[in-house]
Enzyme design. Structure first.
Site, PDB file in Angstrom:
ATOM      1  N   ARG A 192      49.991  45.671  32.189  1.00  0.00           N
ATOM      2  CA  ARG A 192      50.695  44.616  32.941  1.00  0.00           C
ATOM      3  C   ARG A 192      51.048  43.422  32.055  1.00  0.00           C
ATOM      4  O   ARG A 192      51.598  42.426  32.518  1.00  0.00           O
ATOM      5  CB  ARG A 192      49.821  44.131  34.101  1.00  0.00           C
TER       6      ARG A 192
ATOM      7  N   ILE B  54      54.519  47.484  38.509  1.00  0.00           N
ATOM      8  CA  ILE B  54      54.427  48.546  37.478  1.00  0.00           C
ATOM      9  C   ILE B  54      54.261  49.902  38.151  1.00  0.00           C
ATOM     10  O   ILE B  54      54.534  50.941  37.567  1.00  0.00           O
ATOM     11  CB  ILE B  54      53.237  48.308  36.504  1.00  0.00           C
ATOM     12  N   ASP B  55      53.815  49.896  39.435  1.00  0.00           N
ATOM     13  CA  ASP B  55      53.502  51.169  40.112  1.00  0.00           C
ATOM     14  C   ASP B  55      54.729  51.988  40.462  1.00  0.00           C
ATOM     15  O   ASP B  55      54.616  53.185  40.729  1.00  0.00           O
ATOM     16  CB  ASP B  55      52.718  50.895  41.411  1.00  0.00           C
TER      17      ASP B  55
HETATM   18  O1  F6P Z   1      49.992  46.876  41.823  1.00  0.00           O
HETATM   19  C1  F6P Z   1      49.860  46.736  40.447  1.00  0.00           C
HETATM   20  C2  F6P Z   1      48.435  46.988  40.051  1.00  0.00           C
HETATM   21  O2  F6P Z   1      48.302  46.810  38.672  1.00  0.00           O
HETATM   22  C3  F6P Z   1      47.932  48.381  40.413  1.00  0.00           C
HETATM   23  O3  F6P Z   1      48.408  49.372  39.535  1.00  0.00           O
HETATM   24  C4  F6P Z   1      46.445  48.144  40.322  1.00  0.00           C
HETATM   25  O4  F6P Z   1      45.708  49.111  41.036  1.00  0.00           O
HETATM   26  C5  F6P Z   1      46.320  46.768  40.968  1.00  0.00           C
HETATM   27  O5  F6P Z   1      47.557  46.091  40.704  1.00  0.00           O
HETATM   28  C6  F6P Z   1      45.194  45.924  40.435  1.00  0.00           C
HETATM   29  O6  F6P Z   1      45.124  44.775  41.286  1.00  0.00           O
HETATM   30  P1  F6P Z   1      44.514  43.368  40.749  1.00  0.00           P
HETATM   31  O7  F6P Z   1      45.502  42.796  39.790  1.00  0.00           O
HETATM   32  O8  F6P Z   1      44.406  42.536  42.013  1.00  0.00           O
HETATM   33  O9  F6P Z   1      43.197  43.686  40.112  1.00  0.00           O
END
Ligand code: F6P
Length: 345
Positions: free
Chosen positions: A264, A132-133
């Site tokens: 997400r 998503i980034d």
């Molecule tokens: O890389 C996608 C993402 O949603 C980032 O935007 C966010 O900082 C990170 O993953 C969060 O990571 P996790 O799902 O391990 O908490």
């Protein structure tokens, strides 16, 4: 040919569309066998797989998440004095035992870096950029991003009505890790008055001046969109930190919303479905043409591929001359630039 597919790293809408794109093209166009690897690279370490046939690939185009599961395991990262070759060795062994002749790795920066290391170990690897980034170097766009921007924009739209009812400043923190793409795009699409992204250094004074000026002009409320990765002198989340500083220094009634994992979840937008399908189909074609050690990419609207070794370790960030930033400035959007601080009269 017998190929494996895995999804690794943070999940996002569109992964299943990509799995379907690879799988159906491989089966229908190239008569390949397709093996699903469970939970990212840990599925190769543990030799956990599911045979992917057309039946299993049916009905997943619109499904959020990943039917294969994912993990953030980094097999080349040495843990607790473990033999650095232990996990990579198991991956190579199981790749052979499973009779795989190619491996598709769907994932973000970390995944593509691991994919490149596996390619250097002799595995036939093709990467598909996912996050998503939208911060993967070498591609103009990753699937997951459009859906996240859509979700964040809809949330900002909703904040306008409650901010107006209460005459408040509403701060919303969106995801993006070290990149500000979601904040920038949803901030512009959602009519944000202040947009703070990690790539543009900001001064709190500049934010305060902007909000107080709006208040002086009898603007009923303000919307502040904050990328989660902005620099801050606090352990608080970015949104909570900015909201507290605004309350403390302007006296304006302020609330914050941390949008988090909602960005997400759920079904991908049509844009993400199409991009993921195009990426998946192209990955299958690259395998058919034995073009390994590559990552599919979108460049100027065309689907192409680039060497995996060019991708690893890099992040695609907002550049200072980004056209959307420039247009935002011309609209009067405050990006917190220190130069915008009003001279104290
Ligand atoms: O890389 C996608 C993402 O949603 C980032 O935007 C966010 O900082 C990170 O993953 C969060 O990571 P996790 O799902 O391990 O908490």
């Amino acid at each position: 040919m017998r190929i494996g597919i895995l999804s690794a790293g943070g999940d996002c809408p569109g992964i299943n569309a990509a799995i379907r794109g690879v799988g159906k093209t491989a089966i229908v166009e190239y008569d390949m066998d397709v093996v699903g690897i469970v939970n990212g690279f840990s599925g190769l370490v543990e030799k956990e797989t599911i045979e992917l046939n057309e039946q299993l690939l049916s009905g997943i185009l619109t499904l959020g998440g990943t039917i294969l599961g994912t993990s953030r395991l980094k097999p080349f990262k040495v843990v607790d004095g473990e033999d650095p070759q232990h996990k990579p060795g198991l991956i190579k062994k199981h790749y052979e035992e499973l009779g795989l002749e190619a491996l598709v790795c769907i994932g973000g920066n970390g995944t593509q870096k691991t994919a490149n290391l596996l390619a250097q170990e002799g595995l036939n690897v093709v990467g598909i950029p996912k996050t998503i980034d939208n911060d993967i170097w070498g591609t103009d766009l990753t699937f997951g991003f459009d859906t996240a921007v859509h979700i964040a924009t809809e949330a900002i739209d909703r904040l306008h009505t409650t901010a107006n009812s209460h005459k408040r400043v509403m701060v919303i923190e969106v995801m993006g890790h070290h990149a500000g793409w979601i904040a920038l795009h949803s901030g512009i699409a959602g009519g944000g008055d202040v947009i703070l992204v990690p790539e543009i250094p900001y001064c709190l004074e500049s934010v305060f001046d902007c909000l107080l000026e709006r208040s002086r002009k009898k603007k009923p409320y303000s919307i502040v969109v904050v990328g989660e990765g902005i620099e801050r002198a606090s352990k608080k989340s970015a949104g909570a930190y900015i909201a507290k500083q605004i309350r403390k220094n302007t006296g304006l009634e302020t609330r914050e919303t941390i949008l988090g994992y909602i960005q997400r979840g759920g079904s991908p937008t049509s844009t993400d479905r199409i991009l993921a399908t195009r990426f998946g189909a192209h990955a299958a074609a690259l395998i058919h043409e034995k073009q390994f050690g590559t990552m599919v990419a979108l460049r100027n609207g065309e689907i192409t591929s680039i060497p995996l070794e060019e991708v690893g370790g890099k992040t695609r960030l907002i550049q200072p001359n980004n056209s959307l930033v420039l247009k935002g400035r011309h609209l009067g959007v405050c990006f917190g630039d220190c130069s915008e601080i009003k001279q104290k009269s």
